[in-house]
Design a protein around this motif. Structure first.
Motif, PDB file in Angstrom:
ATOM      1  N   ARG A   1       0.828  -1.216   0.000  1.00 12.40           N
ATOM      2  CA  ARG A   1       0.000   0.000   0.000  1.00 12.40           C
ATOM      3  C   ARG A   1       0.859   1.261   0.000  1.00 12.40           C
ATOM      4  O   ARG A   1       0.529   2.259   0.612  1.00 12.40           O
ATOM      5  CB  ARG A   1      -0.965   0.016   1.169  1.00 12.40           C
ATOM      6  CG  ARG A   1      -2.001  -1.068   1.105  1.00 12.40           C
ATOM      7  CD  ARG A   1      -3.005  -0.934   2.206  1.00 12.40           C
ATOM      8  NE  ARG A   1      -4.004  -1.990   2.095  1.00 12.40           N
ATOM      9  CZ  ARG A   1      -4.890  -2.244   3.023  1.00 12.40           C
ATOM     10  NH1 ARG A   1      -4.933  -1.526   4.112  1.00 12.40           N
ATOM     11  NH2 ARG A   1      -5.758  -3.208   2.851  1.00 12.40           N
ATOM     12  N   SER A   2       1.963   1.200  -0.697  1.00 12.56           N
ATOM     13  CA  SER A   2       2.831   2.362  -0.868  1.00 12.56           C
ATOM     14  C   SER A   2       2.356   3.149  -2.078  1.00 12.56           C
ATOM     15  O   SER A   2       1.821   2.574  -3.025  1.00 12.56           O
ATOM     16  CB  SER A   2       4.282   1.923  -1.085  1.00 12.56           C
ATOM     17  OG  SER A   2       4.752   1.184   0.020  1.00 12.56           O
ATOM     18  N   ARG A   3       2.569   4.447  -2.057  1.00  8.22           N
ATOM     19  CA  ARG A   3       2.216   5.288  -3.206  1.00  8.22           C
ATOM     20  C   ARG A   3       3.389   5.281  -4.175  1.00  8.22           C
ATOM     21  O   ARG A   3       4.535   5.494  -3.789  1.00  8.22           O
ATOM     22  CB  ARG A   3       1.938   6.715  -2.739  1.00  8.22           C
ATOM     23  CG  ARG A   3       1.599   7.662  -3.891  1.00  8.22           C
ATOM     24  CD  ARG A   3       1.141   8.996  -3.369  1.00  8.22           C
ATOM     25  NE  ARG A   3      -0.187   8.807  -2.783  1.00  8.22           N
ATOM     26  CZ  ARG A   3      -0.768   9.692  -1.973  1.00  8.22           C
ATOM     27  NH1 ARG A   3      -0.145  10.798  -1.638  1.00  8.22           N
ATOM     28  NH2 ARG A   3      -1.973   9.455  -1.510  1.00  8.22           N
ATOM     29  N   LEU A   4       3.115   5.023  -5.445  1.00  2.00           N
ATOM     30  CA  LEU A   4       4.137   4.987  -6.480  1.00  2.00           C
ATOM     31  C   LEU A   4       4.085   6.273  -7.288  1.00  2.00           C
ATOM     32  O   LEU A   4       3.024   6.678  -7.768  1.00  2.00           O
ATOM     33  CB  LEU A   4       3.903   3.782  -7.408  1.00  2.00           C
ATOM     34  CG  LEU A   4       4.859   3.634  -8.590  1.00  2.00           C
ATOM     35  CD1 LEU A   4       6.304   3.477  -8.132  1.00  2.00           C
ATOM     36  CD2 LEU A   4       4.430   2.441  -9.459  1.00  2.00           C
ATOM     37  N   HIS A   5       5.244   6.929  -7.425  1.00  2.00           N
ATOM     38  CA  HIS A   5       5.376   8.135  -8.246  1.00  2.00           C
ATOM     39  C   HIS A   5       6.293   7.803  -9.420  1.00  2.00           C
ATOM     40  O   HIS A   5       7.404   7.303  -9.214  1.00  2.00           O
ATOM     41  CB  HIS A   5       6.008   9.275  -7.443  1.00  2.00           C
ATOM     42  CG  HIS A   5       5.176   9.727  -6.291  1.00  2.00           C
ATOM     43  ND1 HIS A   5       4.205  10.701  -6.408  1.00  2.00           N
ATOM     44  CD2 HIS A   5       5.174   9.328  -4.987  1.00  2.00           C
ATOM     45  CE1 HIS A   5       3.644  10.895  -5.223  1.00  2.00           C
ATOM     46  NE2 HIS A   5       4.208  10.070  -4.349  1.00  2.00           N
TER      47      HIS A   5
ATOM     48  N   HIS B   1       0.932   7.812  -9.210  1.00  2.00           N
ATOM     49  CA  HIS B   1       0.871   9.187  -9.701  1.00  2.00           C
ATOM     50  C   HIS B   1       1.983   9.373 -10.723  1.00  2.00           C
ATOM     51  O   HIS B   1       3.143   9.085 -10.424  1.00  2.00           O
ATOM     52  CB  HIS B   1       1.052  10.181  -8.551  1.00  2.00           C
ATOM     53  CG  HIS B   1      -0.033  10.086  -7.527  1.00  2.00           C
ATOM     54  ND1 HIS B   1      -1.095  10.941  -7.487  1.00  2.00           N
ATOM     55  CD2 HIS B   1      -0.215   9.206  -6.512  1.00  2.00           C
ATOM     56  CE1 HIS B   1      -1.893  10.604  -6.484  1.00  2.00           C
ATOM     57  NE2 HIS B   1      -1.382   9.545  -5.888  1.00  2.00           N
ATOM     58  N   GLU B   2       1.617   9.851 -11.901  1.00  2.00           N
ATOM     59  CA  GLU B   2       2.601  10.157 -12.929  1.00  2.00           C
ATOM     60  C   GLU B   2       2.822  11.666 -12.949  1.00  2.00           C
ATOM     61  O   GLU B   2       1.881  12.445 -12.804  1.00  2.00           O
ATOM     62  CB  GLU B   2       2.118   9.679 -14.292  1.00  2.00           C
ATOM     63  CG  GLU B   2       2.043   8.167 -14.392  1.00  2.00           C
ATOM     64  CD  GLU B   2       1.669   7.702 -15.780  1.00  2.00           C
ATOM     65  OE1 GLU B   2       0.717   6.907 -15.867  1.00  2.00           O
ATOM     66  OE2 GLU B   2       2.308   8.142 -16.761  1.00  2.00           O
TER      67      GLU B   2
ATOM     68  N   ALA C   1      10.040  18.798 -11.390  1.00  2.00           N
ATOM     69  CA  ALA C   1       9.391  20.005 -10.857  1.00  2.00           C
ATOM     70  C   ALA C   1       7.901  19.762 -10.613  1.00  2.00           C
ATOM     71  O   ALA C   1       7.352  20.190  -9.592  1.00  2.00           O
ATOM     72  CB  ALA C   1       9.602  21.183 -11.802  1.00  2.00           C
ATOM     73  N   ALA C   2       7.252  19.070 -11.530  1.00  2.00           N
ATOM     74  CA  ALA C   2       5.826  18.761 -11.359  1.00  2.00           C
ATOM     75  C   ALA C   2       5.621  17.836 -10.160  1.00  2.00           C
ATOM     76  O   ALA C   2       4.656  17.992  -9.402  1.00  2.00           O
ATOM     77  CB  ALA C   2       5.265  18.128 -12.630  1.00  2.00           C
ATOM     78  N   PHE C   3       6.513  16.885  -9.980  1.00  2.00           N
ATOM     79  CA  PHE C   3       6.442  16.000  -8.812  1.00  2.00           C
ATOM     80  C   PHE C   3       6.559  16.806  -7.522  1.00  2.00           C
ATOM     81  O   PHE C   3       5.752  16.655  -6.610  1.00  2.00           O
ATOM     82  CB  PHE C   3       7.550  14.936  -8.884  1.00  2.00           C
ATOM     83  CG  PHE C   3       7.837  14.259  -7.583  1.00  2.00           C
ATOM     84  CD1 PHE C   3       6.921  13.380  -7.014  1.00  2.00           C
ATOM     85  CD2 PHE C   3       9.035  14.496  -6.902  1.00  2.00           C
ATOM     86  CE1 PHE C   3       7.186  12.755  -5.795  1.00  2.00           C
ATOM     87  CE2 PHE C   3       9.308  13.874  -5.695  1.00  2.00           C
ATOM     88  CZ  PHE C   3       8.378  13.005  -5.139  1.00  2.00           C
TER      89      PHE C   3
ATOM     90  N   PRO D   1       5.644  13.454  -1.234  1.00  7.77           N
ATOM     91  CA  PRO D   1       6.094  13.483   0.161  1.00  7.77           C
ATOM     92  C   PRO D   1       6.912  14.740   0.435  1.00  7.77           C
ATOM     93  O   PRO D   1       7.487  15.337  -0.477  1.00  7.77           O
ATOM     94  CB  PRO D   1       6.969  12.234   0.269  1.00  7.77           C
ATOM     95  CG  PRO D   1       7.480  12.018  -1.119  1.00  7.77           C
ATOM     96  CD  PRO D   1       6.384  12.476  -2.036  1.00  7.77           C
ATOM     97  N   SER D   2       6.993  15.122   1.700  1.00  6.18           N
ATOM     98  CA  SER D   2       7.787  16.304   2.026  1.00  6.18           C
ATOM     99  C   SER D   2       9.250  15.944   2.297  1.00  6.18           C
ATOM    100  O   SER D   2      10.142  16.736   2.033  1.00  6.18           O
ATOM    101  CB  SER D   2       7.192  17.043   3.230  1.00  6.18           C
ATOM    102  OG  SER D   2       7.091  16.171   4.327  1.00  6.18           O
ATOM    103  N   ARG D   3       9.506  14.748   2.814  1.00  7.27           N
ATOM    104  CA  ARG D   3      10.883  14.342   3.098  1.00  7.27           C
ATOM    105  C   ARG D   3      11.291  13.224   2.149  1.00  7.27           C
ATOM    106  O   ARG D   3      10.557  12.250   1.988  1.00  7.27           O
ATOM    107  CB  ARG D   3      11.026  13.882   4.545  1.00  7.27           C
ATOM    108  CG  ARG D   3      12.482  13.628   4.924  1.00  7.27           C
ATOM    109  CD  ARG D   3      12.681  13.464   6.398  1.00  7.27           C
ATOM    110  NE  ARG D   3      12.341  12.114   6.815  1.00  7.27           N
ATOM    111  CZ  ARG D   3      12.826  11.537   7.915  1.00  7.27           C
ATOM    112  NH1 ARG D   3      13.641  12.201   8.713  1.00  7.27           N
ATOM    113  NH2 ARG D   3      12.462  10.317   8.243  1.00  7.27           N
ATOM    114  N   LEU D   4      12.462  13.382   1.560  1.00  6.51           N
ATOM    115  CA  LEU D   4      12.955  12.429   0.572  1.00  6.51           C
ATOM    116  C   LEU D   4      14.276  11.819   1.004  1.00  6.51           C
ATOM    117  O   LEU D   4      15.111  12.475   1.628  1.00  6.51           O
ATOM    118  CB  LEU D   4      13.155  13.129  -0.781  1.00  6.51           C
ATOM    119  CG  LEU D   4      11.917  13.736  -1.420  1.00  6.51           C
ATOM    120  CD1 LEU D   4      12.299  14.550  -2.652  1.00  6.51           C
ATOM    121  CD2 LEU D   4      10.899  12.664  -1.769  1.00  6.51           C
TER     122      LEU D   4
END
Length: 174
Positions: free
Chosen positions: A49-53, A81-82, A87-89, A96-99
């Motif tokens: 259930r992780s979000r994939l970008h 999410h594509e 920049a769009a990401f 997410p705010s922290r990478l």
């Protein structure tokens, strides 16, 4: 009581303190090139259930035909999410705010990281990894490596590295 069904694309995760709280990780693929790797990572994201970008451009097309051919029938159940570019990401409300960036260029082991709910795990593409400017933007303090016992080999396969990192992050969170 049964856990909630997997979230559909764009669904909201349960909140901390709720009976069904599941930590949310974001798996961020920067310009992935190989469809089967992305498919394996998609399956991992569906299971955890992780979000994939997916940061474009991609080295393949995502279409009904290619998804069927690759056996990725679970793709529609992903929170995916594509993004047109980095920049769009970064501008996306879904980001997410922290990478944390995973790379062979770091001396800091991913075992030393303190992952938190909502973190994003960033991976470069199969051919070139992540560009220097992306490493600089995320910063050395959030640059991680998965240790290798054989230094003569370049790196793990992308989907393997994502799996190892994801389960270490979830181990810490759960």
């Amino acid at each position: 009581m049964e856990p909630k069904a997997p979230l559909a694309c764009g669904g909201e995760a349960p909140t901390v303190g709720s009976e069904f709280f599941t930590p949310t990780l974001h798996i961020v693929l920067f310009e992935p090139q190989i469809a089967p790797n992305t498919g394996n990572i998609g399956r991992l994201c569906a299971v955890t259930r992780s979000r994939l970008h997916l940061i474009h451009p991609l080295g393949f097309e995502i279409s009904d035909r290619t998804l069927r051919r690759a056996g990725m029938d679970y793709w529609r159940s992903l929170d995916v999410h594509e993004h047109a570019d980095w920049a769009a990401f970064r501008a996306s409300a879904a980001a997410p705010s922290r990478l944390w960036i995973f790379t062979t260029k770091s001396a800091q082991s991913f075992w030393s990281a303190g992952f938190a709910d909502g973190d994003g795990l960033v991976f470069g593409n199969e051919g070139h990894g992540a560009p220097d400017w992306l490493h600089a933007e995320i910063g050395a303090a959030h640059s991680l490596t998965i240790p290798q016992r054989n230094p003569e080999l370049r790196s793990l396969n992308l989907s393997t590295a994502v799996g190892v990192a994801t389960y270490e992050a979830y181990r810490q969170l759960l």
